[in-house]
Enzyme design. Structure first.
Site, short mmCIF file in Angstrom:
data_model
loop_
_atom_site.label_atom_id
_atom_site.label_comp_id
_atom_site.label_asym_id
_atom_site.label_seq_id
_atom_site.Cartn_x
_atom_site.Cartn_y
_atom_site.Cartn_z
N SER A 153 42.82 40.74 37.38
CA SER A 153 42.28 41.82 36.55
C SER A 153 42.06 43.05 37.42
CB SER A 153 40.94 41.40 35.92
OG SER A 153 40.29 42.51 35.30
N TYR A 213 32.56 38.02 36.67
CA TYR A 213 33.97 38.07 36.29
C TYR A 213 34.76 38.79 37.38
CZ TYR A 213 38.25 38.91 33.69
OH TYR A 213 39.57 38.93 33.31
#
Length: 264
Positions: free
Chosen positions: A127, A140
């Site tokens: 990501s 995350y």
């Protein structure tokens, strides 16, 4: 000979889009997920990537059926949000069990197969939150930064065996990932409502993000390339943001991220 591919977390969103794009490119595609699923044109095997024995058995079943494994796309993952201070360690560990160690488990099971056949491709879905750590989404970002670090190390460990490894960093994508995120507003009063405002901003960006099919086509192209570099970002704007993260002073990067996502 058709290439044989495995996509983890491939029953929806980016994973399903990637599996379909690989199928359209002529690959025989196996999808792993924790629950049984009927996916037209795809083969499904129930496997929990956070369980090393489960995913190893699933990879071995693919090898038994097909005799080879050419592509592994490590896509399984989920998100949590909330203040780092108030995030329960158990929730953080569960996230790492899937996002990081799920990738590790599948990779460790796939490498002996790829090594024995003289080559293969492993694509880890990371990501842009890896190089650009997002406020109130700390764990995350931690999980995806770890994916990037693992990928770069592995890239150099296995390239002499004919196995190539890379990480692909999507940005905001319109998928069920948004609704599935485990959101905690614990401590929102202490943070003067900034947790809620930050998460609302993240979710709005995701809901207006790239279509999963576009991300899936990109991932499939990377999986099928002759040669790969360690990292890719999806989309011109995110490539630009990742470039900025490398060249701008970290203090300025932190200020910009705070302006965008700290809920000020």
């Amino acid at each position: 000979m058709s290439r044989v591919a495995v996509v983890t977390g491939g029953t929806s969103g980016i994973g399903l889009a990637t599996a379909n794009a690989l199928k359209e490119a002529g690959a025989k595609v196996y999808v792993f997920s924790r629950h049984a699923a009927e996916l037209p044109g795809l083969c499904h095997i129930v496997a929990d990537v956070s369980n090393e024995e489960s995913v190893a058995a699933a990879i071995d079943e693919v090898r038994r059926r097909e005799g080879r494994l050419d592509i592994l796309v490590n896509n399984a993952g989920f998100g949590i949000s909330g203040a780092a201070e108030f995030t329960e360690n158990a929730d953080a560990k569960r996230l790492l069990d899937v996002n990081l160690f799920g990738m590790v488990n599948a990779t460790k099971a796939a490498l002996p197969v790829m090594r024995a056949q003289g080559g293969g491709r492993i694509v880890n879905v990371s990501s842009v939150a890896a190089p650009l750590a997002i406020p109130f989404q700390a764990w995350y970002s931690v999980s995806k930064a770890a994916v990037n670090a693992y990928t770069l190390a592995l890239f150099n460990e296995v390239k002499q065996m004919g196995v190539s490894v890379c990480a692909v960093m999507p940005g905001d994508i319109r998928t069920g990932f948004t609704a599935a995120r485990k959101k905690s507003h614990a401590g929102d009063d202490v943070y003067a409502g900034r947790i809620s405002r930050s998460v609302a901003k993240m979710e709005k960006d995701e809901e207006n993000g790239m279509a999963p099919e576009a991300a899936g086509r990109f991932l499939a192209r990377i999986a099928l390339k002759k040669r790969v570099k360690p990292y890719y970002a999806i989309g011109l704007s995110y490539k630009f943001f990742v470039l900025l993260s490398r060249i701008l002073p970290i203090r300025l990067i932190g200020w910009l991220l705070g302006l965008l996502y700290a809920g000020n």
